[in-house]
Design a protein around this motif. Structure first.
Motif, PDB file in Angstrom:
ATOM      1  N   ASN A   1       0.808  -1.219   0.000  1.00 42.44           N
ATOM      2  CA  ASN A   1       0.000   0.000   0.000  1.00 42.44           C
ATOM      3  C   ASN A   1       0.840   1.267   0.000  1.00 42.44           C
ATOM      4  O   ASN A   1       0.429   2.280  -0.517  1.00 42.44           O
ATOM      5  CB  ASN A   1      -0.903   0.042   1.242  1.00 42.44           C
ATOM      6  CG  ASN A   1      -2.100  -0.849   1.083  1.00 42.44           C
ATOM      7  OD1 ASN A   1      -2.271  -1.520   0.075  1.00 42.44           O
ATOM      8  ND2 ASN A   1      -2.947  -0.870   2.095  1.00 42.44           N
ATOM      9  N   GLY A   2       2.001   1.229   0.621  1.00 43.22           N
ATOM     10  CA  GLY A   2       2.792   2.442   0.797  1.00 43.22           C
ATOM     11  C   GLY A   2       3.664   2.761  -0.398  1.00 43.22           C
ATOM     12  O   GLY A   2       3.525   2.184  -1.477  1.00 43.22           O
ATOM     13  N   GLY A   3       4.533   3.699  -0.210  1.00 47.97           N
ATOM     14  CA  GLY A   3       5.485   4.068  -1.243  1.00 47.97           C
ATOM     15  C   GLY A   3       5.008   5.242  -2.077  1.00 47.97           C
ATOM     16  O   GLY A   3       3.848   5.642  -2.026  1.00 47.97           O
ATOM     17  N   LYS A   4       5.920   5.766  -2.841  1.00 47.79           N
ATOM     18  CA  LYS A   4       5.622   6.903  -3.717  1.00 47.79           C
ATOM     19  C   LYS A   4       5.193   6.373  -5.074  1.00 47.79           C
ATOM     20  O   LYS A   4       5.833   5.486  -5.632  1.00 47.79           O
ATOM     21  CB  LYS A   4       6.861   7.778  -3.868  1.00 47.79           C
ATOM     22  CG  LYS A   4       7.367   8.313  -2.557  1.00 47.79           C
ATOM     23  CD  LYS A   4       7.355   9.802  -2.575  1.00 47.79           C
ATOM     24  CE  LYS A   4       7.931  10.290  -1.252  1.00 47.79           C
ATOM     25  NZ  LYS A   4       7.245  11.374  -0.710  1.00 47.79           N
ATOM     26  N   ARG A   5       4.112   6.931  -5.588  1.00 50.49           N
ATOM     27  CA  ARG A   5       3.609   6.557  -6.901  1.00 50.49           C
ATOM     28  C   ARG A   5       3.192   7.807  -7.640  1.00 50.49           C
ATOM     29  O   ARG A   5       2.780   8.791  -7.025  1.00 50.49           O
ATOM     30  CB  ARG A   5       2.417   5.626  -6.765  1.00 50.49           C
ATOM     31  CG  ARG A   5       2.782   4.281  -6.161  1.00 50.49           C
ATOM     32  CD  ARG A   5       1.613   3.315  -6.240  1.00 50.49           C
ATOM     33  NE  ARG A   5       2.012   1.986  -5.859  1.00 50.49           N
ATOM     34  CZ  ARG A   5       2.130   1.573  -4.614  1.00 50.49           C
ATOM     35  NH1 ARG A   5       1.878   2.398  -3.622  1.00 50.49           N
ATOM     36  NH2 ARG A   5       2.507   0.351  -4.340  1.00 50.49           N
ATOM     37  N   ASN A   6       3.264   7.742  -8.949  1.00 49.75           N
ATOM     38  CA  ASN A   6       2.760   8.877  -9.706  1.00 49.75           C
ATOM     39  C   ASN A   6       1.237   8.873  -9.617  1.00 49.75           C
ATOM     40  O   ASN A   6       0.622   7.841  -9.296  1.00 49.75           O
ATOM     41  CB  ASN A   6       3.273   8.849 -11.155  1.00 49.75           C
ATOM     42  CG  ASN A   6       2.709   7.697 -11.958  1.00 49.75           C
ATOM     43  OD1 ASN A   6       1.496   7.514 -12.044  1.00 49.75           O
ATOM     44  ND2 ASN A   6       3.592   6.915 -12.563  1.00 49.75           N
ATOM     45  N   PRO A   7       0.580  10.002  -9.855  1.00 51.15           N
ATOM     46  CA  PRO A   7      -0.870  10.106  -9.670  1.00 51.15           C
ATOM     47  C   PRO A   7      -1.684   9.090 -10.480  1.00 51.15           C
ATOM     48  O   PRO A   7      -2.687   8.576  -9.988  1.00 51.15           O
ATOM     49  CB  PRO A   7      -1.189  11.536 -10.106  1.00 51.15           C
ATOM     50  CG  PRO A   7       0.082  12.286  -9.897  1.00 51.15           C
ATOM     51  CD  PRO A   7       1.177  11.300 -10.182  1.00 51.15           C
ATOM     52  N   VAL A   8      -1.254   8.771 -11.691  1.00 51.67           N
ATOM     53  CA  VAL A   8      -1.997   7.814 -12.520  1.00 51.67           C
ATOM     54  C   VAL A   8      -1.949   6.420 -11.892  1.00 51.67           C
ATOM     55  O   VAL A   8      -2.969   5.737 -11.773  1.00 51.67           O
ATOM     56  CB  VAL A   8      -1.432   7.797 -13.964  1.00 51.67           C
ATOM     57  CG1 VAL A   8      -2.067   6.686 -14.786  1.00 51.67           C
ATOM     58  CG2 VAL A   8      -1.646   9.144 -14.638  1.00 51.67           C
ATOM     59  N   GLU A   9      -0.764   6.017 -11.476  1.00 53.23           N
ATOM     60  CA  GLU A   9      -0.611   4.705 -10.858  1.00 53.23           C
ATOM     61  C   GLU A   9      -1.358   4.635  -9.523  1.00 53.23           C
ATOM     62  O   GLU A   9      -2.001   3.635  -9.213  1.00 53.23           O
ATOM     63  CB  GLU A   9       0.868   4.388 -10.654  1.00 53.23           C
ATOM     64  CG  GLU A   9       1.129   2.971 -10.212  1.00 53.23           C
ATOM     65  CD  GLU A   9       2.600   2.650 -10.095  1.00 53.23           C
ATOM     66  OE1 GLU A   9       2.950   1.467 -10.221  1.00 53.23           O
ATOM     67  OE2 GLU A   9       3.405   3.574  -9.863  1.00 53.23           O
ATOM     68  N   ALA A  10      -1.287   5.708  -8.740  1.00 54.40           N
ATOM     69  CA  ALA A  10      -1.996   5.747  -7.461  1.00 54.40           C
ATOM     70  C   ALA A  10      -3.500   5.609  -7.668  1.00 54.40           C
ATOM     71  O   ALA A  10      -4.172   4.866  -6.944  1.00 54.40           O
ATOM     72  CB  ALA A  10      -1.673   7.044  -6.721  1.00 54.40           C
ATOM     73  N   ALA A  11      -4.040   6.295  -8.670  1.00 50.13           N
ATOM     74  CA  ALA A  11      -5.473   6.208  -8.965  1.00 50.13           C
ATOM     75  C   ALA A  11      -5.841   4.792  -9.398  1.00 50.13           C
ATOM     76  O   ALA A  11      -6.873   4.247  -8.976  1.00 50.13           O
ATOM     77  CB  ALA A  11      -5.851   7.214 -10.045  1.00 50.13           C
ATOM     78  N   LYS A  12      -5.008   4.189 -10.211  1.00 48.61           N
ATOM     79  CA  LYS A  12      -5.249   2.813 -10.670  1.00 48.61           C
ATOM     80  C   LYS A  12      -5.277   1.852  -9.484  1.00 48.61           C
ATOM     81  O   LYS A  12      -6.184   1.022  -9.367  1.00 48.61           O
ATOM     82  CB  LYS A  12      -4.157   2.413 -11.656  1.00 48.61           C
ATOM     83  CG  LYS A  12      -4.212   0.974 -12.106  1.00 48.61           C
ATOM     84  CD  LYS A  12      -3.016   0.662 -13.003  1.00 48.61           C
ATOM     85  CE  LYS A  12      -2.742  -0.815 -13.036  1.00 48.61           C
ATOM     86  NZ  LYS A  12      -1.498  -1.132 -13.719  1.00 48.61           N
TER      87      LYS A  12
END
Length: 135
Positions: free
Chosen positions: A50-61
């Motif tokens: 669940n954690g970590g840094k993701r770009n907004p597109v990946e986070a939304a997915k």
């Protein structure tokens, strides 16, 4: 010490320390110990990333795919005589549970699951051994 002396001492090296990912290190230790101690349950101890840094597109997915804030770090999907499974939240140092993690603790309690907050490998070993003694 002057700036020049400090600069000479470190000879232009970048002396910034990298962040210490203490919870990550704790989790790796816990999983390694578990895999060695309980190989028969190795596939039933799971981490949902669940954690970590993701770009907004990946986070939304990921959010659309069911990633939820506050989900515990580890889930042991082995029922014992009392609980259907064990949920483990790992905390390092003085970190405390977030509100979303407290909500999961309450929800899991409602269905009879055991939820624990672990701060050391020793605590993890003790909790897991006690939990699996009741299988």
């Amino acid at each position: 010490m002057t700036y020049e002396e400090l600069k000479a001492k470190y000879n232009g090296l970048n002396v910034r320390r990298r962040p210490r990912y203490l919870e990550d290190q704790l989790q790796k230790s816990c999983v390694s110990w578990f895999d060695l101690q309980y190989p028969q349950y190795r596939l039933l101890l799971h981490h949902s990333p669940n954690g970590g840094k993701r770009n907004p597109v990946e986070a939304a997915k990921f959010k659309q795919m069911g990633v939820r804030a506050g989900f515990p770090d580890l889930i042991l999907l082995v029922p014992n005589k009392v609980h259907p499974f064990l949920a483990i939240e790992l905390k390092a140092g003085k970190n405390n549970q977030q509100e979303s993690q407290r909500i999961y603790e309450k929800e899991f309690g409602k269905i009879g699951a055991k939820y624990v907050v672990i701060r050391s490998i020793g605590e993890f070993i003790k909790v897991v051994n006690e939990y699996l003694n009741d299988v």
